[in-house]
Enzyme design. Structure first.
Site, PDB file in Angstrom:
ATOM      1  CE  LYS A  61      -3.418   2.106   4.393  1.00  0.00           C
ATOM      2  NZ  LYS A  61      -4.074   3.391   3.859  1.00  0.00           N
ATOM      3  CE1 TYR A  87      -2.744   7.389   5.920  1.00  0.00           C
ATOM      4  CE2 TYR A  87      -4.617   7.121   4.202  1.00  0.00           C
ATOM      5  CZ  TYR A  87      -3.261   6.747   4.679  1.00  0.00           C
ATOM      6  OH  TYR A  87      -2.435   5.627   3.954  1.00  0.00           O
ATOM      7  CG  HIS A 107      -1.059   2.624   8.749  1.00  0.00           C
ATOM      8  ND1 HIS A 107      -1.888   3.705   9.066  1.00  0.00           N
ATOM      9  CD2 HIS A 107      -0.349   2.731   7.734  1.00  0.00           C
ATOM     10  CE1 HIS A 107      -1.703   4.423   7.776  1.00  0.00           C
ATOM     11  NE2 HIS A 107      -0.765   4.112   7.115  1.00  0.00           N
ATOM     12  CG  ASP A 149      -5.632   3.184   0.950  1.00  0.00           C
ATOM     13  OD1 ASP A 149      -5.528   2.036   1.131  1.00  0.00           O
ATOM     14  OD2 ASP A 149      -5.105   4.090   1.488  1.00  0.00           O
TER      15      ASP A 149
END
Ligand code: A2P
Length: 294
Positions: free
Chosen positions: A76, A51, A107, A46
């Site tokens: 996401k 990120y 997200h 994931d």
């Protein structure tokens, strides 16, 4: 029920129960973590555009040597990309160096500007409509779409108009944040729950909580195994322990069967020790309909 090793999405696709989480996994560490996890039995990774580690995650996948079709890969759509999902999708595919995503999530139901402010001129529901369009037009690029950080209140608005029922809702879930209302709601609608921060994130008090350590001692495992297993013991749940440490990555994949009494004891922790590792108010949209965030 015995712990699951996989769940089936409303698309018919199979999603492995335990995946490697990469929130807060830094470039420089995450490539190795992904490679190591995939070489040691993980089949589910994931990540998220937000990120800022998609390129390294992609390199880790390549370095593992595992064929792409043996891996379940989620990323996401980032909040500042809600006005242009098509462009963001292409950017994620490029960074991950993959022809397709197994799962693409919104997200947060929280459009934002690139300088981190709420973008109140854009409706997240329009973002979902574009994600549906992309999914329906490009099944070769997106195998399933879903959401993350959605409360019951936000689902009620979404499901009134959705053409595609989200396959997954990825939310913070652990004994100090059990979110029974949205969990029950998603299970009723056939939407799989994915638990992020299942250990309670960095420096978690759950690792030394006396209920958790008591159950861990009974089975001769680490607290982390109890916390990860909690979700694997529930129907329609997957779980994303994050680690960049080899021995923890190996350890966290070991799942146990818990008794109904142990599950209920773990749930009771919330009554006296509630917390969230990630409070939705950081988006500028308040509590996003979560009852404990009002
Ligand atoms: P690290 O990545 O340095 O190994 P969560 O999955 O809830 O987000 O928690 C992630 C945090 O828990 C990270 O700080 C991670 O550290 C740490 N962690 C992961 N696995 C374990 C474990 N088995 N025992 C203790 N801490 C762990």
């Amino acid at each position: 029920m015995p712990a699951t090793t996989s769940v089936t999405l409303n698309t018919g696709a199979v999603m492995p129960t335990v995946g490697l989480g990469t929130w807060k996994s830094k470039p420089g560490q995450v490539e190795h973590a992904v490679e190591f996890a995939l070489k040691n039995g993980y089949k589910h990774i994931d990540t998220a555009a937000g990120y800022q580690n998609e390129a390294e995650v992609g390199q880790g996948i390549k370095a593992s040597g595992l064929p792409r079709e043996q891996i379940f890969l989620t990323t996401k759509l980032d909040n500042p990309d809600q006005r242009h999902p098509a462009k963001a999708l292409e950017a994620s595919l490029k960074k991950l160096d993959t022809p397709y995503l197994d799962l693409w999530l919104m997200h947060w139901p929280a459009p934002m500007t690139t300088d981190g402010k709420p973008d109140r001129g854009h409706d997240w529901l329009d973002t979902w409509k574009t994600m549906e369009d992309l999914y329906l037009a490009h099944p070769e690029k997106i195998k399933a779409i879903g959401v993350s950080n959605f409360s019951v209140e936000y689902f009620e608005r979404l499901l009134k108009v959705a053409r595609v029922v989200p396959a997954v809702n990825q939310i913070e879930l652990h004994p100090s944040c059990p979110q029974d209302d949205v969990v029950g709601y998603c299970q009723d609608k056939g939407i799989v729950l994915t638990a992020y921060s299942p250990l309670g994130s960095d420096n978690s008090p759950l690792l030394t909580n006396e209920t958790v350590t008591k159950i861990a001692a009974k089975y001769g495992v680490q607290s982390a195994n109890v916390l990860v297993s909690l979700h694997a013991n529930k129907p329609m749940h997957t779980v994303l322990p994050k680690s960049v440490t080899n021995e923890r990555i190996l350890n966290n994949a070991k799942i146990l069967d818990l008794t109904p009494e142990e599950i209920s004891e773990l749930h009771d922790i919330d009554k006296t020790h509630h917390f969230r590792a990630c409070h939705p108010s950081w988006t500028g949209f308040g509590g996003l309909g979560f009852p404990d965030c009002k």
